[in-house]
Design a protein around this motif. Sequence first.
Motif, PDB file in Angstrom:
ATOM      1  N   ARG A 127       0.487  -1.168   0.329  1.00 45.78           N
ATOM      2  CA  ARG A 127      -0.280   0.189   0.538  1.00 45.78           C
ATOM      3  C   ARG A 127       0.748   1.271  -0.309  1.00 45.78           C
ATOM      4  O   ARG A 127       1.774   1.057   1.011  1.00 45.78           O
ATOM      5  CB  ARG A 127      -0.460   0.280   1.346  1.00 45.78           C
ATOM      6  CG  ARG A 127      -1.735  -1.001   0.923  1.00 45.78           C
ATOM      7  CD  ARG A 127      -2.924  -1.165   2.119  1.00 45.78           C
ATOM      8  NE  ARG A 127      -3.767  -1.745   1.792  1.00 45.78           N
ATOM      9  CZ  ARG A 127      -4.508  -2.540   3.153  1.00 45.78           C
ATOM     10  NH1 ARG A 127      -4.236  -1.533   4.060  1.00 45.78           N
ATOM     11  NH2 ARG A 127      -5.481  -3.389   3.096  1.00 45.78           N
TER      12      ARG A 127
ATOM     13  N   ARG B 175      -0.019   4.749   0.535  1.00 41.56           N
ATOM     14  CA  ARG B 175      -0.909   5.478   1.681  1.00 41.56           C
ATOM     15  C   ARG B 175      -1.764   4.773   2.734  1.00 41.56           C
ATOM     16  O   ARG B 175      -3.034   3.591   1.970  1.00 41.56           O
ATOM     17  CB  ARG B 175      -1.799   7.064   0.851  1.00 41.56           C
ATOM     18  CG  ARG B 175      -2.612   7.486   1.603  1.00 41.56           C
ATOM     19  CD  ARG B 175      -3.035   8.446   1.342  1.00 41.56           C
ATOM     20  NE  ARG B 175      -4.202   9.322   2.086  1.00 41.56           N
ATOM     21  CZ  ARG B 175      -4.186  10.513   1.870  1.00 41.56           C
ATOM     22  NH1 ARG B 175      -3.488  10.869   0.439  1.00 41.56           N
ATOM     23  NH2 ARG B 175      -4.312  11.330   2.093  1.00 41.56           N
ATOM     24  N   SER B 176      -1.791   5.269   3.412  1.00 35.31           N
ATOM     25  CA  SER B 176      -2.409   4.575   4.561  1.00 35.31           C
ATOM     26  C   SER B 176      -3.631   5.039   5.079  1.00 35.31           C
ATOM     27  O   SER B 176      -3.411   6.414   5.705  1.00 35.31           O
ATOM     28  CB  SER B 176      -0.967   4.077   5.440  1.00 35.31           C
ATOM     29  OG  SER B 176      -2.214   3.349   6.950  1.00 35.31           O
TER      30      SER B 176
ATOM     31  N   THR C 297       2.291   3.653   8.041  1.00 34.13           N
ATOM     32  CA  THR C 297       2.436   2.370   7.199  1.00 34.13           C
ATOM     33  C   THR C 297       2.537   1.127   7.530  1.00 34.13           C
ATOM     34  O   THR C 297       2.528   1.302   9.312  1.00 34.13           O
ATOM     35  CB  THR C 297       3.949   2.581   6.356  1.00 34.13           C
ATOM     36  OG1 THR C 297       4.819   2.363   7.113  1.00 34.13           O
ATOM     37  CG2 THR C 297       4.115   3.696   5.824  1.00 34.13           C
TER      38      THR C 297
END
Length: 162
Positions: A83, A85-86, A93
């Motif tokens: 991913r 962007r968290s 992250t």
Amino acid sequence: MVSEVRKPVLVERELTEEGPRRGSGAKGKKRTVTMNLAESPISWLHARGHLDERQYHAGERLLADYERAQLSPSVTMRWEPVRIRSTGEQDLTASERQLAAKQRFDAAMMEAGSGLKDVLWRVVCGGEGLPTAEKALQWPARSGKLVLKIALDRVADFYRIH
């Protein structure tokens, strides 16, 4: 913190005088018992009144941090998507959440103390029963429960569980 509920995995095991046995042809008295393979040792102790709510939740919280930190041995590679962007825990992250869990786990184990964290790790994180942990640590029978309760009280203080 509410721990995730584990589904019971019930199996029939043949019991002999030596304990559970998987194969047939056991010598001696025979009987069967239903075992829940998904029940953790601390869940078992809590369900039978050996641990209070505070100690149980401290153990579950420690186990959650142990699992989030991914400290157990892995046998395969991770196939989870990366991913960019968290949106989770304060936009951390996955690696940062893992490191934070590792820091909490290490600090909780330090709070338990050097003489207590051995049985704490074996029972809570390793999933060993108290008799197995006592034998591995070469402790007298039925001494581990008291030590585990003291360790869980210290861990509960660390996590500020009331």
